[in-house]
Design a protein around this motif. Structure first.
Motif, PDB file in Angstrom:
ATOM      1  N   ILE A   6      -4.335  70.306  52.534  1.00  0.00           N
ATOM      2  CA  ILE A   6      -3.268  70.730  51.730  1.00  0.00           C
ATOM      3  C   ILE A   6      -3.093  69.791  50.434  1.00  0.00           C
ATOM      4  O   ILE A   6      -2.678  70.251  49.470  1.00  0.00           O
ATOM      5  CB  ILE A   6      -1.942  70.164  52.603  1.00  0.00           C
ATOM      6  CG1 ILE A   6      -1.795  70.809  53.988  1.00  0.00           C
ATOM      7  CG2 ILE A   6      -0.629  70.340  51.964  1.00  0.00           C
ATOM      8  CD1 ILE A   6      -1.621  72.282  54.019  1.00  0.00           C
ATOM      9  N   ASN A   7      -3.700  68.531  50.313  1.00  0.00           N
ATOM     10  CA  ASN A   7      -3.719  67.725  49.249  1.00  0.00           C
ATOM     11  C   ASN A   7      -4.540  68.665  48.070  1.00  0.00           C
ATOM     12  O   ASN A   7      -4.374  68.317  47.080  1.00  0.00           O
ATOM     13  CB  ASN A   7      -4.176  66.407  49.547  1.00  0.00           C
ATOM     14  CG  ASN A   7      -3.275  65.717  50.243  1.00  0.00           C
ATOM     15  OD1 ASN A   7      -1.903  65.742  50.099  1.00  0.00           O
ATOM     16  ND2 ASN A   7      -3.521  64.610  51.156  1.00  0.00           N
ATOM     17  N   SER A  14      -1.098  72.353  41.038  1.00  0.00           N
ATOM     18  CA  SER A  14      -0.725  71.639  40.121  1.00  0.00           C
ATOM     19  C   SER A  14      -1.559  71.742  38.867  1.00  0.00           C
ATOM     20  O   SER A  14      -0.832  71.818  37.678  1.00  0.00           O
ATOM     21  CB  SER A  14      -0.507  70.012  40.302  1.00  0.00           C
ATOM     22  OG  SER A  14      -0.230  69.136  39.391  1.00  0.00           O
ATOM     23  N   ILE A  15      -2.972  71.775  38.902  1.00  0.00           N
ATOM     24  CA  ILE A  15      -3.798  71.970  37.771  1.00  0.00           C
ATOM     25  C   ILE A  15      -3.448  73.270  37.225  1.00  0.00           C
ATOM     26  O   ILE A  15      -3.231  73.370  35.870  1.00  0.00           O
ATOM     27  CB  ILE A  15      -5.084  71.656  38.176  1.00  0.00           C
ATOM     28  CG1 ILE A  15      -5.392  70.159  38.348  1.00  0.00           C
ATOM     29  CG2 ILE A  15      -5.979  72.100  36.836  1.00  0.00           C
ATOM     30  CD1 ILE A  15      -6.851  70.059  39.151  1.00  0.00           C
ATOM     31  N   TYR A  16      -3.314  74.062  37.856  1.00  0.00           N
ATOM     32  CA  TYR A  16      -3.247  75.497  37.567  1.00  0.00           C
ATOM     33  C   TYR A  16      -1.799  75.985  36.669  1.00  0.00           C
ATOM     34  O   TYR A  16      -1.624  76.277  35.610  1.00  0.00           O
ATOM     35  CB  TYR A  16      -3.339  76.475  38.345  1.00  0.00           C
ATOM     36  CG  TYR A  16      -2.900  77.999  38.221  1.00  0.00           C
ATOM     37  CD1 TYR A  16      -4.137  78.806  37.401  1.00  0.00           C
ATOM     38  CD2 TYR A  16      -1.980  78.670  38.408  1.00  0.00           C
ATOM     39  CE1 TYR A  16      -4.025  80.116  37.166  1.00  0.00           C
ATOM     40  CE2 TYR A  16      -1.662  79.925  37.940  1.00  0.00           C
ATOM     41  CZ  TYR A  16      -2.755  80.662  37.401  1.00  0.00           C
ATOM     42  OH  TYR A  16      -2.559  82.243  36.785  1.00  0.00           O
ATOM     43  N   SER A  17      -0.730  75.017  37.463  1.00  0.00           N
ATOM     44  CA  SER A  17       0.512  75.337  36.968  1.00  0.00           C
ATOM     45  C   SER A  17       0.705  74.877  35.266  1.00  0.00           C
ATOM     46  O   SER A  17       1.601  75.306  34.562  1.00  0.00           O
ATOM     47  CB  SER A  17       1.650  74.744  38.007  1.00  0.00           C
ATOM     48  OG  SER A  17       1.655  75.755  39.011  1.00  0.00           O
ATOM     49  N   SER A  18      -0.139  73.586  35.373  1.00  0.00           N
ATOM     50  CA  SER A  18       0.237  72.811  34.162  1.00  0.00           C
ATOM     51  C   SER A  18      -0.424  73.425  33.111  1.00  0.00           C
ATOM     52  O   SER A  18      -0.090  73.156  31.837  1.00  0.00           O
ATOM     53  CB  SER A  18      -0.666  71.331  34.432  1.00  0.00           C
ATOM     54  OG  SER A  18      -1.814  71.352  34.435  1.00  0.00           O
ATOM     55  N   LYS A  19      -1.315  74.344  33.175  1.00  0.00           N
ATOM     56  CA  LYS A  19      -2.149  75.269  32.403  1.00  0.00           C
ATOM     57  C   LYS A  19      -1.291  76.309  31.901  1.00  0.00           C
ATOM     58  O   LYS A  19      -1.529  76.991  30.640  1.00  0.00           O
ATOM     59  CB  LYS A  19      -3.392  75.590  32.717  1.00  0.00           C
ATOM     60  CG  LYS A  19      -4.525  74.120  32.740  1.00  0.00           C
ATOM     61  CD  LYS A  19      -5.760  74.862  33.320  1.00  0.00           C
ATOM     62  CE  LYS A  19      -6.846  73.666  33.277  1.00  0.00           C
ATOM     63  NZ  LYS A  19      -8.238  74.059  33.743  1.00  0.00           N
ATOM     64  N   LYS A  20      -0.541  76.939  32.839  1.00  0.00           N
ATOM     65  CA  LYS A  20       0.227  78.175  32.782  1.00  0.00           C
ATOM     66  C   LYS A  20       1.625  77.669  32.577  1.00  0.00           C
ATOM     67  O   LYS A  20       2.050  76.756  31.709  1.00  0.00           O
ATOM     68  CB  LYS A  20      -0.086  79.056  33.915  1.00  0.00           C
ATOM     69  CG  LYS A  20      -1.284  79.326  34.232  1.00  0.00           C
ATOM     70  CD  LYS A  20      -2.231  80.186  33.048  1.00  0.00           C
ATOM     71  CE  LYS A  20      -3.501  80.681  33.349  1.00  0.00           C
ATOM     72  NZ  LYS A  20      -4.068  81.363  32.536  1.00  0.00           N
TER      73      LYS A  20
END
Length: 291
Positions: A6-7, A14-20
């Motif tokens: 899960i982590n 989180s990484i993907y969302s911060s880029k998009k």
């Protein structure tokens, strides 16, 4: 219980969302399953990609801003993760990542989104020719448990195809479900169209194809014989092109079979692709349902 899987999934999202766009993956998940079984919740300002059908024109005129209606589901969805098994899942993808791991984290990401959205999540797969059904649950500890069990179970000894798992699902689990089938090109090929039609007539069905590495290349490996393919064959351009053309033909046949039943498909070859490919799959599913 440590939430190791899960982590890793949360960090990747989180990484993907911060880029998009912030929370784009979660937002896409929620938007796909909106329908008539929704209750009005409140109004918010219109943003790009909102459905114009949701605009409240009267409220917008009063406020001088475009406002859209937000809805909440009347009932939870049942998300079923159908995992393929067998020796072929011990291979690599076209980007040389382990197929079993990509299948695991693709399922985990979908399960994570389901639970975060308040939906139920279950899993089913064939282990040594026995169907293992993990019942619908709604918390991350259950998801971690299911992912860990799939990872540790001796699924590679399974001699049956995914068809047996799907027939069990259709016959024994009567809940209305959104079914994610995680398999490969061979698994798709071996599922009878009649079975797909039966499943899709009752449930929403989506496919994730885990890409297969070429048999012919620098490190071609024969899983069934547990040996590397002789380098002289790996360098044979004619054999390489033959295999590529066969795969291309099979994929086109599979796409046509799924399209007939309004079943959406995406292909994932690496951990880094999982988020974008799931968004692609959800958007295709939304489009297919509205056709």
């Amino acid at each position: 219980m440590k939430l190791d899987h899960i982590n890793k999934i949360k960090a990747n999202i989180s990484i993907y969302s911060s880029k998009k766009t912030s929370n784009i993956l979660e937002g896409t998940y929620r938007s796909v399953y909106r329908g008539k079984s929704m209750n009005f919740e409140n109004l918010r300002e219109y943003v790009i990609n909102d459905d114009v059908k949701d605009i409240d024109w009267k409220a917008s005129a009063r406020s001088d801003n475009l406002l859209v209606k937000q809805f909440t589901a009347e009932k939870k969805h049942n998300i079923m993760l159908v995992m393929d098994t067998g020796i072929k899942m011990d291979g690599d993808t076209t980007l040389n990542e382990a197929k079993k791991e990509i299948a695991l984290y693709s399922a985990g990401t979908i399960g994570y989104l389901a639970i975060k959205n308040g939906d139920y999540m279950g899993m089913i797969y064939n282990c040594q020719d026995n169907i293992l059904y993990k019942p619908f649950k709604y918390n991350l500890f259950n998801l971690e448990e299911y992912l860990t069990e799939y990872e540790k179970d001796n699924i590679l000894d399974n001699q049956e195809g995914i068809e047996k798992t799907l027939r069990y699902l259709y016959k024994h689990i009567t809940k209305r479900m959104i079914i994610f089938i995680i398999t490969d090109i061979e698994g798709m090929e071996n599922i009878p169209e009649k079975l797909l039609k039966e499943l899709s007539s009752v449930h929403d069905v989506l496919f994730i194809n885990i890409g297969d590495a070429s048999m012919f290349g620098e490190h071609g490996f024969d899983l069934e014989n547990n040996s590397y393919i002789p380098s002289i064959l790996g360098e044979d351009e004619e054999l390489y092109n033959l295999e590529r053309n066969i795969k291309k033909e099979l994929m086109e046949k599979n796409k046509e079979k799924l399209k007939k039943n309004k079943i959406s498909l995406t292909t994932i070859n690496s951990f880094g692709e999982i988020n974008s490919k799931i968004i692609e799959l959800l958007e295709r599913h939304k489009y297919a349902r509205n056709k």
